[in-house]
Design a protein around this motif. Structure first.
Motif, PDB file in Angstrom:
ATOM      1  N   LEU A  59      -6.160   3.378   1.573  1.00  0.00           N
ATOM      2  CA  LEU A  59      -7.424   2.780   1.132  1.00  0.00           C
ATOM      3  C   LEU A  59      -7.404   1.261   1.107  1.00  0.00           C
ATOM      4  O   LEU A  59      -8.456   0.636   1.117  1.00  0.00           O
ATOM      5  N   VAL A  60      -6.226   0.670   1.039  1.00  0.00           N
ATOM      6  CA  VAL A  60      -6.118  -0.780   0.916  1.00  0.00           C
ATOM      7  C   VAL A  60      -6.591  -1.422   2.217  1.00  0.00           C
ATOM      8  O   VAL A  60      -6.240  -0.962   3.306  1.00  0.00           O
ATOM      9  N   GLY A 100      -5.128  -7.115   1.201  1.00  0.00           N
ATOM     10  CA  GLY A 100      -4.497  -5.806   1.196  1.00  0.00           C
ATOM     11  C   GLY A 100      -2.982  -5.913   1.215  1.00  0.00           C
ATOM     12  O   GLY A 100      -2.283  -5.134   0.557  1.00  0.00           O
ATOM     13  N   PHE A 101      -2.467  -6.888   1.963  1.00  0.00           N
ATOM     14  CA  PHE A 101      -1.015  -7.101   1.998  1.00  0.00           C
ATOM     15  C   PHE A 101      -0.498  -7.505   0.623  1.00  0.00           C
ATOM     16  O   PHE A 101       0.534  -7.000   0.162  1.00  0.00           O
ATOM     17  N   ILE A 102      -1.231  -8.376  -0.071  1.00  0.00           N
ATOM     18  CA  ILE A 102      -0.827  -8.797  -1.414  1.00  0.00           C
ATOM     19  C   ILE A 102      -0.861  -7.611  -2.378  1.00  0.00           C
ATOM     20  O   ILE A 102       0.033  -7.435  -3.204  1.00  0.00           O
ATOM     21  N   ILE A 103      -1.904  -6.771  -2.264  1.00  0.00           N
ATOM     22  CA  ILE A 103      -2.005  -5.594  -3.131  1.00  0.00           C
ATOM     23  C   ILE A 103      -0.836  -4.649  -2.867  1.00  0.00           C
ATOM     24  O   ILE A 103      -0.217  -4.136  -3.800  1.00  0.00           O
ATOM     25  N   MET A 104      -0.510  -4.409  -1.603  1.00  0.00           N
ATOM     26  CA  MET A 104       0.589  -3.503  -1.284  1.00  0.00           C
ATOM     27  C   MET A 104       1.932  -4.072  -1.729  1.00  0.00           C
ATOM     28  O   MET A 104       2.790  -3.331  -2.203  1.00  0.00           O
ATOM     29  N   CYS A 105       2.113  -5.368  -1.603  1.00  0.00           N
ATOM     30  CA  CYS A 105       3.360  -5.973  -2.078  1.00  0.00           C
ATOM     31  C   CYS A 105       3.448  -5.905  -3.598  1.00  0.00           C
ATOM     32  O   CYS A 105       4.542  -5.824  -4.158  1.00  0.00           O
ATOM     33  N   GLY A 106       2.317  -5.940  -4.268  1.00  0.00           N
ATOM     34  CA  GLY A 106       2.299  -5.825  -5.722  1.00  0.00           C
ATOM     35  C   GLY A 106       2.763  -4.472  -6.218  1.00  0.00           C
ATOM     36  O   GLY A 106       3.179  -4.334  -7.369  1.00  0.00           O
ATOM     37  N   SER A 107       2.721  -3.463  -5.362  1.00  0.00           N
ATOM     38  CA  SER A 107       3.189  -2.138  -5.777  1.00  0.00           C
ATOM     39  C   SER A 107       4.710  -2.063  -5.827  1.00  0.00           C
ATOM     40  O   SER A 107       5.259  -1.153  -6.447  1.00  0.00           O
ATOM     41  N   SER A 156       8.550  -0.078  -1.132  1.00  0.00           N
ATOM     42  CA  SER A 156       8.743  -0.340   0.301  1.00  0.00           C
ATOM     43  C   SER A 156       8.187   0.769   1.172  1.00  0.00           C
ATOM     44  O   SER A 156       7.727   0.509   2.290  1.00  0.00           O
ATOM     45  N   ARG A 157       8.219   2.014   0.695  1.00  0.00           N
ATOM     46  CA  ARG A 157       7.659   3.105   1.495  1.00  0.00           C
ATOM     47  C   ARG A 157       6.151   2.946   1.656  1.00  0.00           C
ATOM     48  O   ARG A 157       5.615   3.170   2.745  1.00  0.00           O
ATOM     49  N   LYS A 158       5.465   2.545   0.580  1.00  0.00           N
ATOM     50  CA  LYS A 158       4.019   2.323   0.670  1.00  0.00           C
ATOM     51  C   LYS A 158       3.709   1.151   1.599  1.00  0.00           C
ATOM     52  O   LYS A 158       2.776   1.208   2.392  1.00  0.00           O
ATOM     53  N   VAL A 159       4.500   0.083   1.483  1.00  0.00           N
ATOM     54  CA  VAL A 159       4.283  -1.085   2.347  1.00  0.00           C
ATOM     55  C   VAL A 159       4.518  -0.695   3.805  1.00  0.00           C
ATOM     56  O   VAL A 159       3.761  -1.095   4.697  1.00  0.00           O
ATOM     57  N   ALA A 160       5.553   0.106   4.080  1.00  0.00           N
ATOM     58  CA  ALA A 160       5.827   0.545   5.451  1.00  0.00           C
ATOM     59  C   ALA A 160       4.684   1.410   5.982  1.00  0.00           C
ATOM     60  O   ALA A 160       4.282   1.255   7.139  1.00  0.00           O
ATOM     61  N   SER A 161       4.139   2.282   5.153  1.00  0.00           N
ATOM     62  CA  SER A 161       3.006   3.112   5.584  1.00  0.00           C
ATOM     63  C   SER A 161       1.781   2.252   5.850  1.00  0.00           C
ATOM     64  O   SER A 161       1.048   2.478   6.818  1.00  0.00           O
ATOM     65  N   TRP A 162       1.571   1.233   5.006  1.00  0.00           N
ATOM     66  CA  TRP A 162       0.438   0.333   5.214  1.00  0.00           C
ATOM     67  C   TRP A 162       0.634  -0.470   6.500  1.00  0.00           C
ATOM     68  O   TRP A 162      -0.309  -0.649   7.270  1.00  0.00           O
ATOM     69  N   LEU A 163       1.857  -0.949   6.738  1.00  0.00           N
ATOM     70  CA  LEU A 163       2.136  -1.691   7.970  1.00  0.00           C
ATOM     71  C   LEU A 163       1.951  -0.805   9.197  1.00  0.00           C
ATOM     72  O   LEU A 163       1.437  -1.256  10.228  1.00  0.00           O
ATOM     73  N   ASN A 164       2.355   0.446   9.099  1.00  0.00           N
ATOM     74  CA  ASN A 164       2.153   1.388  10.201  1.00  0.00           C
ATOM     75  C   ASN A 164       0.665   1.562  10.482  1.00  0.00           C
ATOM     76  O   ASN A 164       0.240   1.593  11.637  1.00  0.00           O
ATOM     77  N   ARG A 223      -8.362  -6.510 -13.159  1.00  0.00           N
ATOM     78  CA  ARG A 223      -8.234  -6.422 -11.707  1.00  0.00           C
ATOM     79  C   ARG A 223      -6.801  -6.151 -11.265  1.00  0.00           C
ATOM     80  O   ARG A 223      -6.552  -5.348 -10.380  1.00  0.00           O
ATOM     81  N   ARG A 224      -5.847  -6.819 -11.887  1.00  0.00           N
ATOM     82  CA  ARG A 224      -4.446  -6.651 -11.501  1.00  0.00           C
ATOM     83  C   ARG A 224      -3.988  -5.216 -11.765  1.00  0.00           C
ATOM     84  O   ARG A 224      -3.394  -4.574 -10.901  1.00  0.00           O
ATOM     85  N   LEU A 225      -4.304  -4.704 -12.950  1.00  0.00           N
ATOM     86  CA  LEU A 225      -3.916  -3.331 -13.277  1.00  0.00           C
ATOM     87  C   LEU A 225      -4.642  -2.315 -12.399  1.00  0.00           C
ATOM     88  O   LEU A 225      -4.058  -1.314 -11.978  1.00  0.00           O
ATOM     89  N   ARG A 226      -5.909  -2.582 -12.120  1.00  0.00           N
ATOM     90  CA  ARG A 226      -6.677  -1.672 -11.256  1.00  0.00           C
ATOM     91  C   ARG A 226      -6.071  -1.630  -9.860  1.00  0.00           C
ATOM     92  O   ARG A 226      -5.919  -0.567  -9.262  1.00  0.00           O
ATOM     93  N   ASN A 227      -5.677  -2.793  -9.332  1.00  0.00           N
ATOM     94  CA  ASN A 227      -5.066  -2.821  -8.009  1.00  0.00           C
ATOM     95  C   ASN A 227      -3.716  -2.109  -8.002  1.00  0.00           C
ATOM     96  O   ASN A 227      -3.369  -1.437  -7.042  1.00  0.00           O
ATOM     97  N   ILE A 228      -2.959  -2.260  -9.074  1.00  0.00           N
ATOM     98  CA  ILE A 228      -1.662  -1.590  -9.148  1.00  0.00           C
ATOM     99  C   ILE A 228      -1.848  -0.080  -9.249  1.00  0.00           C
ATOM    100  O   ILE A 228      -1.182   0.688  -8.556  1.00  0.00           O
ATOM    101  N   LEU A 229      -2.755   0.355 -10.103  1.00  0.00           N
ATOM    102  CA  LEU A 229      -2.918   1.788 -10.342  1.00  0.00           C
ATOM    103  C   LEU A 229      -3.563   2.519  -9.174  1.00  0.00           C
ATOM    104  O   LEU A 229      -3.166   3.624  -8.824  1.00  0.00           O
TER     105      LEU A 229
END
Length: 183
Positions: free
Chosen positions: A126-127, A133-140, A143-151, A114-120
């Protein structure tokens, strides 16, 4: 039929009370081609858009996210393993076909975790827009992905971002070492 009913309501009121409102489909046809209709073209377009969304969200985005993780060395072990596999297959091409079942089994083993699947396969489009979803995005740790998710989260809640650079700065503060710093 009940005998009192005709005395209480007229025929038109009876039908109006018992049946749902009719739905009329407007159809505009061209004079030159009676088989063509604007509604059929609209339905075809909507089906094509739905098919594109299904293929894009369920296949292409996870595939692109996985390729990005490998190419950008976000997961060094996985990237090194893929690089070694490619080198071996390039040096000994006769091993490529016999190694395909082993390659499929290795990818299934990676994707069962599960951890690797969420990272990959975590793509910011999609999150889910919740705590997981916030935990999954922070796991990546990106910061650009987290900012896009927050947007995306802000837009979903009816807000808008007036200063994107401030959002990117805030996104850098939300995670450290692949873990959220706030909840």
């Amino acid at each position: 039929q009940p005998t009192l009913l005709p005395k209480l309501v007229s025929e038109a009121e009876w039908y109006a009370c018992c049946f749902p409102y009719p739905v009329f489909a407007a159809q505009v046809q061209q004079a030159s081609n009676p088989d063509f209709s604007i509604q059929a073209a609209k339905d075809l377009y909507l089906n094509a858009v739905e098919l594109k969304n299904i293929v894009f969200h369920n296949f292409l985005l996870p595939l692109l996210s996985t390729a990005y993780q490998i190419i950008s060395w976000r997961s060094p072990t996985l990237s090194l393993t893929v690089l070694l596999y490619w080198c071996i297959v390039c040096l000994y091409p006769s091993l490529w076909v016999p190694s395909l079942p082993l390659l499929a089994a290795a990818w299934l083993a990676v994707l069962r975790n599960r951890r690797l699947r969420n990272i990959l396969m975590s793509h910011f489009e999609l999150v889910p827009l919740n705590g997981k979803g916030f935990i999954i995005m922070c796991g990546s740790s990106d910061s650009r992905k987290v900012a896009s998710w927050l947007n995306r989260l802000i837009a979903d809640r009816g807000g808008w971002v007036t200063k994107p650079q401030e959002l990117r700065r805030f996104a850098r503060l939300t995670h450290r070492y692949g873990r959220p710093t706030m909840s």
